[in-house]
Design a protein around this motif. Structure first.
Motif, PDB file in Angstrom:
ATOM      1  N   ASP A 227       0.856  -1.194   0.000  1.00 16.04           N
ATOM      2  CA  ASP A 227       0.000   0.000   0.000  1.00 16.04           C
ATOM      3  C   ASP A 227       0.886   1.236   0.000  1.00 16.04           C
ATOM      4  N   PRO A 228       0.823   2.061  -1.062  1.00 17.40           N
ATOM      5  CA  PRO A 228       1.711   3.228  -1.099  1.00 17.40           C
ATOM      6  C   PRO A 228       1.281   4.384  -0.206  1.00 17.40           C
ATOM      7  N   ASP A 229       0.127   4.275   0.461  1.00 23.15           N
ATOM      8  CA  ASP A 229      -0.300   5.313   1.408  1.00 23.15           C
ATOM      9  C   ASP A 229      -0.280   6.686   0.737  1.00 23.15           C
ATOM     10  N   LEU A 230      -1.220   6.880  -0.180  1.00 21.83           N
ATOM     11  CA  LEU A 230      -1.318   8.125  -0.943  1.00 21.83           C
ATOM     12  C   LEU A 230      -2.669   8.777  -0.640  1.00 21.83           C
ATOM     13  N   PRO A 231      -2.740   9.633   0.378  1.00 22.23           N
ATOM     14  CA  PRO A 231      -4.017  10.255   0.724  1.00 22.23           C
ATOM     15  C   PRO A 231      -4.507  11.199  -0.377  1.00 22.23           C
ATOM     16  N   VAL A 232      -5.816  11.361  -0.449  1.00 22.83           N
ATOM     17  CA  VAL A 232      -6.404  12.293  -1.414  1.00 22.83           C
ATOM     18  C   VAL A 232      -6.102  13.716  -0.957  1.00 22.83           C
ATOM     19  N   PRO A 233      -5.499  14.553  -1.813  1.00 19.36           N
ATOM     20  CA  PRO A 233      -5.240  15.941  -1.424  1.00 19.36           C
ATOM     21  C   PRO A 233      -6.552  16.666  -1.124  1.00 19.36           C
ATOM     22  N   ASN A 234      -6.466  17.730  -0.344  1.00 19.32           N
ATOM     23  CA  ASN A 234      -7.686  18.441   0.031  1.00 19.32           C
ATOM     24  C   ASN A 234      -8.341  19.166  -1.144  1.00 19.32           C
ATOM     25  N   ASP A 235      -7.672  19.221  -2.313  1.00 18.67           N
ATOM     26  CA  ASP A 235      -8.321  19.789  -3.494  1.00 18.67           C
ATOM     27  C   ASP A 235      -9.098  18.738  -4.280  1.00 18.67           C
ATOM     28  N   GLY A 236      -9.069  17.481  -3.817  1.00 23.30           N
ATOM     29  CA  GLY A 236      -9.828  16.428  -4.452  1.00 23.30           C
ATOM     30  C   GLY A 236      -9.260  15.930  -5.764  1.00 23.30           C
ATOM     31  N   SER A 237      -8.063  16.340  -6.110  1.00 21.08           N
ATOM     32  CA  SER A 237      -7.467  15.961  -7.396  1.00 21.08           C
ATOM     33  C   SER A 237      -6.983  14.518  -7.362  1.00 21.08           C
ATOM     34  N   GLY A 238      -6.559  14.034  -8.531  1.00 20.53           N
ATOM     35  CA  GLY A 238      -6.022  12.680  -8.620  1.00 20.53           C
ATOM     36  C   GLY A 238      -4.520  12.625  -8.448  1.00 20.53           C
ATOM     37  N   ARG A 239      -3.915  13.735  -8.044  1.00 17.39           N
ATOM     38  CA  ARG A 239      -2.448  13.817  -7.954  1.00 17.39           C
ATOM     39  C   ARG A 239      -1.907  12.843  -6.916  1.00 17.39           C
TER      40      ARG A 239
ATOM     41  N   HIS B 138      10.197  10.493   3.532  1.00 17.97           N
ATOM     42  CA  HIS B 138       9.989   9.906   4.861  1.00 17.97           C
ATOM     43  C   HIS B 138       8.914   8.827   4.852  1.00 17.97           C
ATOM     44  N   ARG B 139       8.026   8.859   3.864  1.00 23.04           N
ATOM     45  CA  ARG B 139       6.923   7.903   3.827  1.00 23.04           C
ATOM     46  C   ARG B 139       7.185   6.755   2.859  1.00 23.04           C
ATOM     47  N   HIS B 140       7.821   7.074   1.738  1.00 20.29           N
ATOM     48  CA  HIS B 140       8.001   6.076   0.685  1.00 20.29           C
ATOM     49  C   HIS B 140       9.467   5.732   0.412  1.00 20.29           C
ATOM     50  N   ASN B 141      10.368   6.437   1.073  1.00 17.04           N
ATOM     51  CA  ASN B 141      11.798   6.250   0.832  1.00 17.04           C
ATOM     52  C   ASN B 141      12.156   6.521  -0.630  1.00 17.04           C
TER      53      ASN B 141
END
Length: 456
Positions: A423-435, A441-444
């Motif tokens: 799981d790459p742990d990629l939260p949805v940005p607060n602008d709702g985009s697909g970025r 520190h999270r993914h090395n």
């Protein structure tokens, strides 16, 4: 001169060139190590001294200013670099204090400034009398704000600290700021890629969690592995791998597709795209405005049995000359490089907030031109090695406004999740985009930002 002294001299000469002539440490240091004939252990010491000093320069300058009782701008630059190197050894390594002081004094003496040796000796002996913790407490006490304190303690310009804070807050993760700053000051592990379809991951290697073609060696010399594979296995950050794969895996590939890498230098992503194009029956073209970097792209492609023409044009003109032509385009845009500070530590001292507006204008122009060069249904991957919101979300939002309903955003996060084993742990940005935003520190990985836009 001893081997250890040679290592210090190589580190000092590299640091001086970085500050005096804007040299790049990652390019110059291997040359100086080879010229000095350093053995493996001594080369490792020179590398640690060089990168450690450059990474922690902001913190060390604050220490030196207190110990010398003067602003570092008043210190001769050649002497200042000897002091920085000495302070790094005193506060961040196990080098004996007397050796760190004496060798740094000799380096300052060689700089030729009058009184340099005595001044350097006095400052470093003052530094050596207190613990690293004492010095951190002392410099933190002089900060005028929380961001300035973080900048001093973690050796980042304040504007970079603020940019990182805003970027993390956009994901609801502002509490990770200190973890990010800490990761920026750690030496990155060597990550490699086996180009798909033409190379295999070594059996004894440890696979990376996100890229299906990434791995880390359990030991040995990466250069020997690269040479043995004839360039089909090479060093490449996992974030860089994912940026290329996000484009090639965004949608199923139809045989005969035309792909373009618009800003291709130095060629790592180009080579991975070439291997993907070869495997799926697509063609690839590359463009790089800098002749020297275009040469690196051609060299990177030597291991891939696919003919990839490399042009040397302004990317805006290159894409503008080919409307409605390509099925997939990678725009790995010129940026501040704030996402690769682990790898290029001097970059944090070379960029300023004033660089951002000019870069974002160029990024918008490149992305606009790339969208115009897409066929209907074609996809562009907009990538920056920077998490700065102006260079990432801001650029994409402006281009989407210009194109309106003719441009839709795909979820880069979903593409990376589909590619990855973990799981790459990629939260949805607060602008709702697909970025998708990667983090050291999270993914090395480098802090790569990846957006996927489809012309409809």
């Amino acid at each position: 001169m001893s081997a250890v002294a040679d290592s210090r001299r190589v580190a000092y000469d590299t640091i001086r060139a970085v500050h005096e002539s804007d040299a790049y440490a990652n390019l110059l240091l291997p040359t100086l190590i080879g010229r000095a004939g350093l053995a493996t252990a001594d080369a490792a010491l020179a590398t640690e001294l060089t990168y450690g000093t450059l990474r922690r320069q902001g913190t060390y300058d604050a220490v030196i200013a207190i110990a010398a009782d003067r602003d570092v701008a008043e210190i001769d630059p050649a002497v200042l670099d000897a002091l920085r190197l000495g302070v790094h050894q005193l506060l961040s390594t196990r080098v004996a204090s007397h050796a760190a002081v004496n060798e740094s004094v000799e380096l300052a003496r060689s700089a030729g400034s009058r009184g340099a040796a005595g001044f350097t000796n006095a400052v470093l002996r003052r530094v050596s009398r207190d613990t690293p913790g004492d010095w951190m407490t002392r410099i933190a006490a002089g900060a005028r704000s929380d961001d300035e304190k973080l900048g001093l303690l973690f050796s980042h310009p304040v504007w970079v600290v603020r940019a990182f804070r805003r970027a993390l807050a956009a994901e609801g993760r502002a509490d990770e700021l200190e973890a990010l700053l800490t990761a920026d000051n750690a030496a990155p592990r060597v990550t490699m890629v086996a180009l798909p379809g033409i190379a295999e991951v070594p059996e004894d290697a440890r696979r990376t969690p996100f890229s299906p073609f990434g791995f880390r060696l359990s030991g040995g010399d990466p250069e020997a592995v690269i040479r043995g594979s004839e360039g089909r296995t090479r060093v490449q950050d996992e974030g860089s791998q994912l940026a290329a794969l996000a484009l090639s895996r965004a949608l199923p590939v139809r045989p005969g597709e035309r792909w373009l890498d618009l800003c291709a230098g130095p060629g790592g992503k180009t080579a991975l795209l070439a291997a993907e194009a070869l495997a799926h029956g697509a063609t690839l073209e590359a463009n790089e405005i800098s002749p020297s970097r275009a040469g690196l792209v051609r060299r990177a492609l030597e291991g891939v049995p696919l003919e990839v023409p490399v042009s040397e044009e302004d990317g805006r003109e290159r894409a503008g000359e080919a409307p409605d032509t390509y099925d997939r385009i990678l725009v790995d845009a010129p940026c501040t490089g704030l996402g690769a500070l682990r790898r290029r530590p001097e970059a944090r001292w070379r960029k300023s907030p004033g660089d951002v507006p000019e870069l974002t204008e160029l990024q918008r122009d490149l992305l606009n031109a790339a969208v115009g060069a897409l066929r209907p249904g074609g996809v562009v991957a907009y990538v920056t090695c920077s998490p700065h919101l102006a260079e990432t979300a801001g650029v994409v939002a402006e281009v989407r406004r210009e194109w309106g309903a003719a441009l839709e955003e795909l979820s880069a996060r979903d593409v990376l999740i589909a590619i990855s084993d973990a799981d790459p742990d990629l939260p949805v940005p607060n602008d709702g985009s697909g970025r998708a935003q990667l983090w050291p520190h999270r993914h090395n990985t480098d802090a790569m930002s990846i957006s996927l836009l489809r012309r409809v």
